[in-house]
Design an enzyme around this catalytic site. Structure first.
Site, short mmCIF file in Angstrom:
data_model
loop_
_atom_site.label_atom_id
_atom_site.label_comp_id
_atom_site.label_asym_id
_atom_site.label_seq_id
_atom_site.Cartn_x
_atom_site.Cartn_y
_atom_site.Cartn_z
N LYS A 112 5.11 -7.56 -4.48
CA LYS A 112 4.64 -6.21 -4.19
C LYS A 112 5.26 -5.82 -2.85
O LYS A 112 4.96 -6.43 -1.82
CB LYS A 112 3.11 -6.13 -4.12
CG LYS A 112 2.61 -4.72 -3.80
CD LYS A 112 1.11 -4.69 -3.57
CE LYS A 112 0.68 -3.26 -3.23
NZ LYS A 112 -0.74 -3.21 -2.77
N TYR A 129 3.65 -10.68 -1.31
CA TYR A 129 3.17 -9.39 -0.81
C TYR A 129 3.79 -9.12 0.55
O TYR A 129 3.51 -9.82 1.52
CB TYR A 129 1.64 -9.44 -0.72
CG TYR A 129 0.94 -8.14 -0.39
CD1 TYR A 129 1.55 -6.90 -0.57
CD2 TYR A 129 -0.37 -8.15 0.09
CE1 TYR A 129 0.89 -5.72 -0.28
CE2 TYR A 129 -1.05 -6.98 0.38
CZ TYR A 129 -0.41 -5.76 0.20
OH TYR A 129 -1.08 -4.60 0.49
N THR A 165 -7.03 -2.66 0.12
CA THR A 165 -7.87 -1.58 -0.40
C THR A 165 -9.28 -2.05 -0.67
O THR A 165 -10.25 -1.29 -0.54
CB THR A 165 -7.24 -1.03 -1.69
OG1 THR A 165 -5.89 -0.63 -1.44
CG2 THR A 165 -8.02 0.16 -2.24
#
Length: 304
Positions: A165, A137, A49
């Site tokens: 995550k 991740y 992001t």
């Protein structure tokens, strides 16, 4: 669980750039402050992001430092430190530690398509030399490789690995990981607007998403309702957030629509960096209509 206090709503922040594509340091600092004041439980910076691929070493150091300054000890800062080469990951983890970050997020190497044992070797090198706890991740859409349940189970036994995550966008994978490793590490859901309520109900400790900076205090309210068992409220809020998330991934190239949404509600969004184009005027108008329909634009204006 190794770190039971590492939980809750941890939004992924965008990185504002000016019209000349330079880093808007003041804008980033203000955005981080605003989001902390929304009531979140942490900040995630320098991820997908945040257009981490576009940042220079100096810019990344600035982002880490400014996020820590904005958090001001109120919440932990998670620093995205992924790279293809393990030595580069390790370098980034030390940069994050020097800035005062609390946790580093590390994905599998992208582009080279390594096998499972090669991915395991990559993580083991990073684990051995990282000065900070590690958040695994899993985001196969970006890396091209998947962290298998077997590998996550192995890595969960490492003392420095405290959480994962899970952003495969596959409910079966997320659910399996929660059941397999949540006794040892915290499991955070990605795509909270789609899987948040189900994941929290099954045992996830929280979520990390790109929508929360736009949703504002609505996102922590969703988390609190879900954790309190207020399913009516949680379902209503998740439906609202999911409507917005469709636009985030359906207009332009991510994260252009997230940045445009922030601009529309008066928060620092800024332009994207090449090769990602900002939304066109027509796309921005479509986004504005969606934000009005879901009520987020009106609520943001009411907050002032």
């Amino acid at each position: 669980m190794k770190n039971p206090n590492f939980r809750g709503v941890i939004p992924a922040l965008t990185t504002p750039f000016r019209d000349d594509a330079s880093l808007d340091v003041d804008g980033f600092f203000r955005l981080a402050q605003i989001v902390v004041e929304d009531g979140v439980n942490g900040l995630l910076v320098n991820g997908c992001t945040g257009e981490s691929w576009s940042l220079t070493e100096a810019e990344r150091a600035t982002i880490f430092r400014k996020a820590v300054e904005a958090a001001a000890g109120r919440v932990p800062v998670v620093a995205g430190c992924s790279a293809i080469y393990a030595d580069e990951v390790i370098k980034k983890t030390h940069q994050a530690a020097d800035a005062g970050c609390s946790v580093v997020m590390v994905s599998a190497p992208w582009y080279v398509m390594p096998g499972e044992e090669e991915i395991a070797d990559h993580f083991k090198r990073v684990i051995a030399q990282s000065p900070l706890p590690i958040l695994l991740y899993n985001i196969p859409r970006r890396t091209g490789v998947h962290l298998s349940l077997k590998l996550v189970d192995r890595l969960a036994d490492e003392e420095k690995v405290i959480a994962i995550k899970e952003s495969s966008k596959d409910w079966g994978t997320l659910s399996s990981i929660i059941r397999k490793v949540s006794d040892r590490i915290g499991v955070f859901a990605g795509y909270a607007s789609f899987f948040g309520l189900a994941a929290l109900s099954e045992g996830a400790v929280g979520y990390m998403d790109s929508g929360t900076p736009v949703f504002g205090s609505t996102s922590p309210a969703f988390y609190k309702a879900a954790m309190a068992g207020d399913l009516v409220t949680a379902r209503r809020i998740q439906t609202e957030m999911a409507g917005m998330l469709d636009s985030f991934f359906g207009l332009g190239t991510f994260p252009a629509s997230v940045k445009a949404s922030l601009d529309l509600i008066g928060r620092p969004g800024g332009r994207t960096r090449d090769p990602i184009r900002p939304l066109t005027p027509a796309q921005r108008e479509e986004l504005r209509r969606v934000m009005e329909k879901t009520g987020f634009l009106q609520r943001a204006r009411a907050r002032g």
